[in-house]
Design a protein around this motif. Structure first.
Motif: not given
Ligand code: CA
Ligand code: C2E
Ligand code: CA
Ligand code: CA
Length: 280
Positions: A180-181, A237
């Motif tokens: 993630d991220d 995202e």
């Molecule tokens: Ca994220």
């Protein structure tokens, strides 16, 4: 005398915080949030740019607080981590997400839909996490291939030795591991080829205005190449604008999430939202 004065100030200040701080009230109330059914998962579609289809959902938690209303996870997840409540709440999140996915699959008549679940670093470090995951699979009967766990970049690196063995075991169950991220953590990329990762989620900071910002466009190209070289998939995202949508599609990014497609929604609003999606 000076010292004394300072100490007294500190005491006063702490007492003051204790009585008035929203944090303290939230901390207290969180102990009952689960049993009082105040926690709820929202679902944000994951959209395939090549097939123009929703292929799955990311589960994002919300807290319906009796006094404060809807509270975002950025405010209360840190409290659950500090108090250890993330362990039972994290288990509930997995159970709830998996059982709701089965309902969604039936309602939408599509048994290939996937669910992506955020997992806190504290959960990954807890010895019970693996057994919890196995329990959830057994209890719900969900196919593990349809579940992905989202972990942040900093975790994989901070706890490298520990996470490597654990992630290998989770992978052997058939589940997927997402980073993630991506791009917001550390600069070292060594973990990318040493850990069994399936997909990287490109943080919104690279996506926002990528149609105008030449440097961001170059970053995106580089990340897409990197993922491709390591046989990893990618999700962009935080896509909010049609220009960003088109840019990512042009660059060859296959999957996206973002308000442009849909905000995260409670399960009972998903069917209508999907019906209204007219992006083809
Ligand atoms: Ca994220
Ligand atoms: P995240 O995993 O990076 O989730 C993406 C966040 O961006 C979500 O915020 C989502 O609602 C928001 N978002 C999605 N599309 C857009 C967009 O187009 N524009 C903008 N501005 N925002 C967008 P949310 O739901 O408030 O969650 C924040 C963070 O809280 C998550 O970031 C995740 O780190 C954590 N979190 C959420 N749910 C859970 C959970 O069930 N367990 C754990 N451990 N953490 C969670
Ligand atoms: Ca996430
Ligand atoms: Ca984030």
């Amino acid at each position: 005398a000076k010292m004394q004065g300072k100490d007294r100030y500190v005491v006063f200040s702490n007492e003051y915080k204790k009585r008035n701080n929203r944090y303290v009230k939230l901390e207290r109330d969180l102990h009952y949030a689960l049993e009082r059914e105040q926690l709820e998962l929202y679902y944000q579609p994951i959209y395939n740019l090549q097939t123009d289809e929703v292929t799955g959902f990311e589960a994002l938690i919300r807290w319906n607080h009796p006094d404060y209303g809807l509270i975002k996870p950025t405010e209360f997840i840190p409290i659950t981590e500090e108090t250890g409540l993330i362990i039972p709440i994290g288990k509930w999140i997995m159970e709830e997400a998996c059982s709701k996915l089965l309902i969604l699959q039936e309602e939408l008549n599509n048994n290939t839909l996937t669910i992506s679940i955020n997992v806190s670093p504290i959960q990954l470090l807890n010895p019970s996490i693996y057994d919890q995951i196995v329990d959830v699979i057994d209890q719900t009967g969900i196919r593990p291939e349809l579940i992905s766990l989202e972990i942040t970049e900093s975790v994989v690196i901070d706890e490298f030795k520990h996470s490597e063995a654990l992630l290998e075991r989770i992978k052997r169950l058939g589940m997927k591991i997402y980073v993630d991220d991506f791009g917001t953590g550390y600069s070292s990329l060594g973990y990318l080829y040493q850990l069994p990762l399936d997909l990287i989620k490109i943080d919104q900071s690279f996506v926002m205005m990528c149609n105008e910002d030449i440097k961001k466009k170059k970053m995106l190209k580089t990340i897409l190449n990197l993922a491709n070289e390591f046989k990893m998939e990618v999700i962009g995202e935080g896509v909010e604008k049609i220009e960003e949508f088109i840019e990512l599609k042009t660059l060859g990014c296959k999957q996206i999430q973002g308000y442009y497609i849909s905000k995260p929604k409670p399960i009972n609003e998903l069917k209508q939202m999907l019906a209204e999606l007219k992006l083809k």
